[in-house]
Design an enzyme around this catalytic site. Structure first.
Site, PDB file in Angstrom:
ATOM      1  N   PHE A   1      13.081  12.380 -27.302  1.00 37.88           N
ATOM      2  CA  PHE A   1      13.210  13.835 -27.135  1.00 37.88           C
ATOM      3  C   PHE A   1      14.658  14.307 -27.258  1.00 37.88           C
ATOM      4  O   PHE A   1      15.583  13.521 -27.413  1.00 37.88           O
ATOM      5  CB  PHE A   1      12.506  14.339 -25.873  1.00 37.88           C
ATOM      6  CG  PHE A   1      13.115  13.927 -24.556  1.00 37.88           C
ATOM      7  CD1 PHE A   1      14.275  13.204 -24.487  1.00 37.88           C
ATOM      8  CD2 PHE A   1      12.498  14.301 -23.367  1.00 37.88           C
ATOM      9  CE1 PHE A   1      14.808  12.860 -23.271  1.00 37.88           C
ATOM     10  CE2 PHE A   1      13.038  13.955 -22.146  1.00 37.88           C
ATOM     11  CZ  PHE A   1      14.186  13.236 -22.108  1.00 37.88           C
ATOM     12  N   GLU A   2      14.812  15.605 -27.229  1.00 36.69           N
ATOM     13  CA  GLU A   2      16.120  16.250 -27.444  1.00 36.69           C
ATOM     14  C   GLU A   2      16.726  15.835 -28.776  1.00 36.69           C
ATOM     15  O   GLU A   2      17.926  15.648 -28.891  1.00 36.69           O
ATOM     16  CB  GLU A   2      17.066  15.894 -26.294  1.00 36.69           C
ATOM     17  CG  GLU A   2      16.509  16.275 -24.946  1.00 36.69           C
ATOM     18  CD  GLU A   2      17.522  17.034 -24.125  1.00 36.69           C
ATOM     19  OE1 GLU A   2      18.526  17.481 -24.692  1.00 36.69           O
ATOM     20  OE2 GLU A   2      17.286  17.191 -22.927  1.00 36.69           O
ATOM     21  N   GLY A   3      15.894  15.719 -29.759  1.00 36.38           N
ATOM     22  CA  GLY A   3      16.360  15.248 -31.062  1.00 36.38           C
ATOM     23  C   GLY A   3      16.225  13.738 -31.070  1.00 36.38           C
ATOM     24  O   GLY A   3      16.861  13.074 -30.264  1.00 36.38           O
TER      25      GLY A   3
ATOM     26  N   ARG B   1      22.449  17.759 -24.047  1.00 39.17           N
ATOM     27  CA  ARG B   1      22.284  16.316 -24.240  1.00 39.17           C
ATOM     28  C   ARG B   1      23.206  15.438 -23.412  1.00 39.17           C
ATOM     29  O   ARG B   1      22.873  14.312 -23.129  1.00 39.17           O
ATOM     30  CB  ARG B   1      22.531  15.965 -25.706  1.00 39.17           C
ATOM     31  CG  ARG B   1      21.497  16.534 -26.617  1.00 39.17           C
ATOM     32  CD  ARG B   1      21.626  15.978 -28.009  1.00 39.17           C
ATOM     33  NE  ARG B   1      20.745  16.711 -28.888  1.00 39.17           N
ATOM     34  CZ  ARG B   1      21.162  17.511 -29.844  1.00 39.17           C
ATOM     35  NH1 ARG B   1      22.455  17.658 -30.075  1.00 39.17           N
ATOM     36  NH2 ARG B   1      20.300  18.155 -30.599  1.00 39.17           N
TER      37      ARG B   1
END
Lengths: 612, 464
Positions: A434-436, A313
């Site tokens: 995205f990515e959480g 992230r």
């Protein structure tokens, strides 16, 4: 518990008098081993953001601002120049967006530049870049959202599994081809019925009768690069017998080659932004996966997945900053040439405000991203997942706001397809998702910190009082922060102190059930995000002053402006965290939502409706 | 008769200024008892000019005094008009009791006499007949009725009239009319207001009544968050659908018609009637049922009454007993569940007492899950069995779970005014010989008795 409360509440009142007491404990506290089971598996003894939850500024972690050596910098610049040139000359973002496809020449060019193996060690044919250098290149690749996402899906998550938990044999077999871009990787976790809930993963891997391979069945959704990836990190449920001899379903990570057969990719999704990147469904039908292609342990897929997600992230901060810098250039050009009422747009206050906002945001994003990257590059196994999540949340939201403001400067022109703004706007919307999603990451940020603080609060009451009253107003008296930003440093200090007590009172109020208090957690997360951002800009500005970087006065200005603003926001949010705070509207907010959701519609009558 | 009139006359002359009220009261008394004579003069003086207003009571009497010669004729005429109040309606109702007929009656009354003699009686009569003619919910009809009142006559002209109850009978009548509107939930409109102002003036009692109506009615119009439609569907299947969606307040719940009502005559000439079976089940309930332990029985219970306006329908539920406290299994916390954030904190801190919320202390009584509900035209076990087998399609577990039928005979005292058709099943005692049902109903009732014994009575009261 009530006893703890009393002791603690008293400790606030007499915080100052405890100063000597604190100092005594301060030294003791730092090496305090985290005996708790942290959410991430490997924990580093020192962490910056977590300590903020205790009201403590762990100065050593963030001051001075991390640097890279001269050689590294030169090396980096060698990479950066050709990549920048390539992106300026050979990438037609408009066409990529329109065709929803990255042309193969462009992809080949990226591969030649080695961009497919940025973080793969050199021994496997990659560039072997550190996190800091990776972040720097991320700034440039972000100029085209589609390419950035394709690259990120390939290396930030797609092949990360091999890097983190792969065996040497796996690395040797797969990494060289992945690094060269001959093979593209994908990360396959999400399923139609499973976003962040690992329990509802339905893809299954069953051991074949002869025990030589697994048979993989199921389908995965929204797989970036899913249409053409040759190597996929697939997560599937396998049956595992635990220590007590009970059979259980656990997640396992597999390295699956398309060449194994039985893999079909669905049609590429037609997306709003990052249209050039390929996203589709991937279906596995009895795909034979050899035993040696298990990543990590059988049944250990959950940890692998989490580690990959947590590590991927931090680069979003630099990407956002890269994009913002470009946008500022483009927009400033317009604002200084367009005239209205015989005045340039740039002379209007409201337009100026937008530029200040963009610059501040870009500055903060950049500072946070490189601070985190620098922390991650330190020796040891640093646990910077919290910082990385903070960077992701801040930069995704900052980018979204700034792109929107940039578009606003252009007015109607920005809305047309003649300019790139609308594309940037569409592209950067995904950053929040995205990515959480940012909501989930806020939960992660707040809960991880709360867990840490809670453990210490309940476990070591003596230490608690010690570290909570750490308002030993000496943190920045040392020349870490130079006088021009001393004010801001004080603000940070004050905020951190208050934050520590706010966290404590929240923990005592809600205890374990804090998990269900999402609105409280959201505020806690927002405050910690601001605190980390303040730290990053202060640290960076201090360094810039002390080494005399170009335009460091501007940096100080940005840092001070941001800190002042964040200070008041934090104060407001921490007031909201107090019990019975009139600023806190949570109960009403919940009620509104409940009533709406019960009817699943907007419940108000139309304003033109009549009853008689 | 004559004597009475003389008496009146004497009285009228004797007291020079009997207020309009007293006069009116007399008139009212007389009218209701012996002599309808006075109506005409009264109405007549009502249309007098303003100047004479104040003394109109006496002047009216003076006027009405001379005619004794043409009395008979008049009596006849008045008799006719009096007769007509009720009979008007009966006459027009000979063809059909419709709105048109009602309108016609009103029209006939207004046309007959320019002075509208006996309009109060007429309006009272009309109000009574409204339900009969099915116009009790028609605002236009109420307005037309109001229109029967002569205009401007009852409007007070001076402070004394305003102070006292001016034309109480008329005002009372109008209030009565408005009250009937209120009882039927009819909101007056601007026309009503205009009429009332014309008839009684701005501050009269009917006007006050109107204002009160207009104050409360709009506020209460949407007071019921679960409104029942004014007109209930006549089809029992639709009615069951309505009832079920009303009880199962879940937007996901799906109503299934397991069997349409159907009547057929077999070759042997027997008439076979299949009752309707309409059931509802939500996805949550399907999930609950799937998790149900097959060794524990599920119960079909009912009938329970549900009132929809003036219709009573009955429903049956499929339910289970709550798990005994010892057997409740809470899903263990799986730390490897959420990929992004911990779902639970390992903390020894509980929620602080002060933050438990301001909820009332309510004793939670675990009632056990309700898995599905149905309404049927016939509440015997055979029919309900069909429902269960229909449910089995979506809930395979029902095939393995013992299903017990605990059916009541049905609350016979709840007679639905809308007729027998909505009653799910005839009370067994009064109607024991429905051909196809005896086989099913018999055992069902036996079962009831058996299960009732083993089931303590109090649990039945709780489960709706």
């Amino acid at each position: 518990m009530s006893l703890n409360r009393i002791i603690n509440s008293k400790s606030f009142d007499i915080g100052k008098s405890l100063l000597a007491f604190n100092l005594r404990y301060n030294g003791k506290f730092v090496p305090h081993p985290p005996q708790y089971r942290c959410f991430r598996t490997q924990a580093r003894s020192l962490a910056y953001a977590k300590d903020l939850f205790l009201g403590q500024i762990n100065k050593a972690e963030v001051f001075p601002y991390p640097e890279i050596g001269n050689e590294e910098l030169e090396e980096l610049n060698q990479f950066v120049a050709p990549v920048e040139k390539f992106f300026n000359e050979n990438v037609d973002s408009k066409k990529i967006d329109e065709d929803a496809k990255i042309p193969s020449e462009t992809l080949d060019g990226l591969k030649e530049l080695g961009l497919f193996g940025m973080q793969v060690p050199e021994e496997y044919g990659g560039l072997g870049l550190s996190n800091t250098m990776y972040a720097r290149l991320g700034e440039i690749t972000a100029l085209d959202g589609s390419i950035a996402v394709t690259l990120a899906a390939h290396q930030a998550i797609g092949l990360k599994g091999i890097l983190i938990a792969g065996t040497d044999a796996q690395k040797e077999k797969y990494l060289p081809k992945l690094a060269s871009g001959e093979h593209v990787a994908a990360f396959c976790l999400t399923e139609p019925g499973s976003g962040s809930d690992a329990a509802s993963v339905t893809t299954r891997a069953t051991l074949s009768e002869d025990g030589t391979h697994y048979l993989l069945n199921g389908s995965k959704m929204w797989i970036s690069n899913g249409g053409f990836a040759d190597i996929m990190t697939v997560f599937a449920k396998t049956e595992v017998v635990d220590q007590e001899g009970v059979k259980k379903d656990k997640m396992t990570a597999f390295l699956v080659e398309r060449a194994f057969g039985g893999i079909t990719s669905g049609l590429a999704e037609d997306k709003m932004g990052i249209r050039g990147s390929n996203t589709c469904e991937v279906v596995y039908d009895n795909v034979p996966v050899p035993l040696e292609n298990v990543i990590g342990e059988v049944g250990g897929g959950f940890k692998v997945a989490m580690n990959i997600l947590n590590s991927g992230r931090f680069s979003m901060g630099s990407s956002g900053a890269g994009m913002m810098k470009k946008l500022i250039e483009m927009t400033a050009e317009y604002a200084t040439t367009r005239k209205q009422f015989n005045k340039k747009l740039s002379e209007f206050g409201m337009i100026q405000e937008k530029f200040a906002l963009m610059a501040t945001n870009a500055f903060v994003m950049e500072s946070m991203a490189y601070l985190t990257a620098g922390m991650m590059d330190r020796p040891g196994v640093p646990d910077c997942s919290l910082e990385a999540a903070i960077v992701k949340v801040f930069s995704s939201e900052g980018s979204w706001i700034c792109v929107s403001e940039a578009l606003q400067v252009l007015g109607g022109l920005g809305f047309t397809k003649n300019y790139a703004y609308e594309r940037y706007l569409r592209d950067c919307r995904i950053l929040l998702i995205f990515e959480g999603t940012n909501e989930i990451l806020r939960m992660y940020i707040a809960l991880t910190g709360m867990q840490y603080a809670g453990k210490i609060l309940t476990g070591k009451i003596n230490f608690t009082t010690a570290c909570l009253s750490v308002a030993d107003h000496n943190v920045f008296k040392t020349p870490t922060v130079l006088s021009s930003s001393q004010d801001s440093a004080l603000k940070l200090e004050q905020n951190v102190y208050l934050f520590g007590s706010a966290v404590e009172s929240v923990l005592y109020r809600y205890g374990k059930s804090i998990v269900d208090e999402q609105l409280v957690l959201k505020r806690v997360a927002d405050v910690i995000i601001n605190l980390f951002a303040m730290t990053a800009v202060l640290s960076r500005a201090s360094r810039s002053i002390s080494i005399g970087l170009r335009n460091h006065d501007h940096e100080v200005l940005l840092a001070n402006t941001f800190c002042a603003e964040a200070f008041f926001k934090n104060n407001y949010m921490m007031t909201q965290l107090q019990k019975h705070a009139p600023e806190n509207n949570d109960a009403s907010i919940k009620k509104i939502a409940e009533q709406i959701l019960e009817k699943r519609a907007y419940v108000c009558a139309h304003p033109l409706d009549r009853t008689f | 008769m004559k004597c009475a009139r003389c008496l009146l006359r004497l009285q009228g002359l004797g007291s020079v200024v009997p207020s309009a009220r007293t006069a009116n009261r007399y008139a009212y008394l007389l009218q209701s008892t012996t002599a309808p004579v006075l109506t005409k003069p009264l109405v007549a003086f009502n249309s007098h000019g303003e100047a004479s207003r104040h003394f109109h009571g006496s002047s009216a009497w003076a006027k009405s005094s001379p005619p004794s010669s043409d009395l008979k004729e008049k009596e006849k005429e008045i008799d006719k008009s009096l007769l007509s109040r009720d009979e008007l309606f009966e006459r027009v109702a000979r063809n059909a009791k419709t709105k048109a007929a009602f309108d016609k009656a009103i029209e006939a009354f207004t046309k007959r006499d320019r002075r509208r003699r006996g309009h109060v009686e007429f309006i009272y009569a009309a109000l009574q007949k409204m339900v009969e003619f099915g116009v009790e919910r028609d605002l236009a009809v109420y307005n037309r009725l109001l229109d029967v009142f002569p205009k401007e006559v009852f409007v007070p002209r001076n402070f004394i009239q305003r102070m006292f109850n001016h034309y109480p009978r008329q005002q009372e009548c109008a209030v009565q009319l408005l009250e009937q509107m209120e009882n039927h939930g009819i909101m007056p409109n601007v026309d009503t207001k205009v009429l009332l102002v014309q008839i009684f003036g701005e501050k009269s009692h009917p006007m006050r009544k109107y204002q009160r109506l207009m104050y409360w009615f709009p506020r209460f119009k949407h007071v019921n968050p679960f409104p029942v439609p004014r007109l209930l569907p006549s089809d029992p299947v639709d009615l069951a659908r309505l009832g079920l969606t009303r009880i199962a307040n879940d937007l996901d719940a799906k109503v299934t018609v397991y069997q349409m009502p159907y009547t057929d005559i077999t070759e042997t000439g027997e008439e076979i009637t299949l009752p309707h079976i309409v059931g509802t089940q939500s996805p949550d309930q399907v999930e609950l049922l799937a998790k149900h332990d097959p060794s524990r029985p599920v119960f079909v219970e009912g009938p329970f009454p549900l009132w929809l306006r003036n219709v009573c329908v009955h429903y049956y539920v499929l339910r289970a007993d709550p798990l005994p406290p010892g057997e409740k299994v809470e899903e263990p916390y799986d730390p490897e569940r959420s990929l992004y954030y911990p779902l639970e904190l390992s903390l020894e801190l509980e929620r602080d007492m002060g933050d438990l919320g301001d909820d009332f202390d309510v004793e939670d009584l675990d009632e056990g899950p309700v898995f599905a509900m149905c309404m049927t035209g016939q509440g015997d076990q055979a029919t309900l069995n069909q429902w269960i087998s229909g449910l089995q399609e979506a809930n395979a577990v029902l095939g393995r779970v013992p299903t017990l039928f605990r059916l009541d005979a049905g609350p016979r005292e709840l007679q639905s005014p809308a007729g027998e058709s909505h009653r799910p099943h005839p009370p067994p005692e009064t109607d024991p010989c429905v051909p196809g049902d005896e086989g099913g109903a018999g055992p069902a009732r036996q079962e009831v008795d058996v299960t009732l014994e083993e089931e303590p009575q109090h649990s039945r009261g709780v489960k709706q």
